[in-house]
Design an enzyme around this catalytic site. Sequence first.
Site, PDB file in Angstrom:
ATOM      1  N   HIS A  19       0.987  -1.142  -0.033  1.00 60.07           N
ATOM      2  CA  HIS A  19      -0.096   0.162   0.106  1.00 60.07           C
ATOM      3  C   HIS A  19       0.831   1.280  -0.064  1.00 60.07           C
ATOM      4  O   HIS A  19       0.652   2.211  -0.785  1.00 60.07           O
ATOM      5  CB  HIS A  19      -0.989  -0.042   1.131  1.00 60.07           C
ATOM      6  N   GLU A  20       1.715   1.233   0.921  1.00 64.50           N
ATOM      7  CA  GLU A  20       2.518   2.578   0.987  1.00 64.50           C
ATOM      8  C   GLU A  20       3.678   2.766   0.110  1.00 64.50           C
ATOM      9  O   GLU A  20       3.815   3.900  -0.448  1.00 64.50           O
ATOM     10  CB  GLU A  20       3.300   2.399   2.384  1.00 64.50           C
ATOM     11  N   HIS A  23       2.017   4.826  -3.024  1.00 62.67           N
ATOM     12  CA  HIS A  23       2.003   6.215  -2.435  1.00 62.67           C
ATOM     13  C   HIS A  23       3.518   6.796  -2.709  1.00 62.67           C
ATOM     14  O   HIS A  23       3.702   7.943  -3.264  1.00 62.67           O
ATOM     15  CB  HIS A  23       1.818   6.650  -1.207  1.00 62.67           C
TER      16      HIS A  23
END
Length: 418
Positions: A19-20, A23
């Site tokens: 997920h990170e 980003h």
Amino acid sequence: MIQGIITFILVFGILVVVHEYGHLYFAKRAGILVREFSVGMGPKIFGHRGTDGTLYTIRILPLGGYVRLAGWGDDNTEIKKGTPTSLVIEDEKVVRINLSERVILEHALPMLVTEYNFDDEIYIQGEVFGEESRYEVHHNAMIIEEDGTEVRIAPRDVQYQSASIMGKILTNFAGPLNNFILGFITFIILAFMQGGVPSNSNVIGQIEPNTPAAGSTLKAGDQITAINGKPTHNWSDILDQVTHTTKGKSIDLTVNQSGISKNVSISPKEIDGAIRIGIGPSIEKTGFFDKLSSGFTQALAAFTAIFDALGNLIVHPSINKLGGPVYIFNVSSQAAQNGMISIVYLLGMLSINLGIVNLMPIPVLDGGKILLNIIEAIRRKPLSQEKEGIFTLVGVVFMVVLFVAVTWNDILRTFFHY
């Protein structure tokens, strides 16, 4: 217990990193400085600085993670007037600024800070050996914060606010997008692990160990013709009736076992985050493209199931329908007992679930950030920092209260069977 802890850390770690990283990747593409990429929360136990200037850390509490984007939210460097610091100067520019009492820099110049600007002019000024001095700070200078964390300073041109609207939207959407991609890949891997495409017939293909079915008279090859007197024509009928059963409440299966009709009473329980009895469908198509197609089909089915659950939560709200880290630990432990297939299935379901939940338009979540981006695009200017701060604060309070309530409820359900 140990196996469950390892599974929890592994599953949670994969979800957070994937997920990170979404980003991180799109932030860099948008020209935003990522000051820190962290797995876990709380005190730092490991840190490594990449060549890109980002500090990669592992923190002690495996309860999430974050990317620290320059200029986003409360990411700013505040130095109070009179703060003692030390500076490392190279080629007449400051390259390191130390605000921590835990760190001692060799050949550093001591200073009592009186003024600084790291956004535009990029300088630091203060008292050095009794005289007021001002030094230019390098654009890529490092600053050691009070807790000992060393990150790059964040001049205006690499801050979140300086990125384009599309760059911001992609940066915020990339985390959930990565979770969706991971979910699809995981279900494709699952199809290959299962050896083929699960059949939609009402015939049991396998009995999972350590489940209610394993302790019953059910066998692989049995045909379930009815549940609680309601006919089941295919596997979808079986799933629908079992998953909508109250956990722990006994159900009656009508089973064709070697040509003989039998009634089997069994109590479903929560397995891998769903109400199940521990049976699996038979496998039919085993071709490469069949397995590939099945992975996509199972992933889409997971999307549908999660959206249905969210819709049910909105119509009939109940905290018992939510789960936090304690709940995830419990289902991870169950999955560890049931084998690798259950672990992979859990990873896929949690990944898609994380992606969908993060897109909800709640402040602090990625969906809330995207909502702010859309408002900025419509207004053709961002909200004021005061309004954005209030919006974010409301989200933080809401999420903290919800997190505490859900965690406490999980503890009650786990230890007191509340």
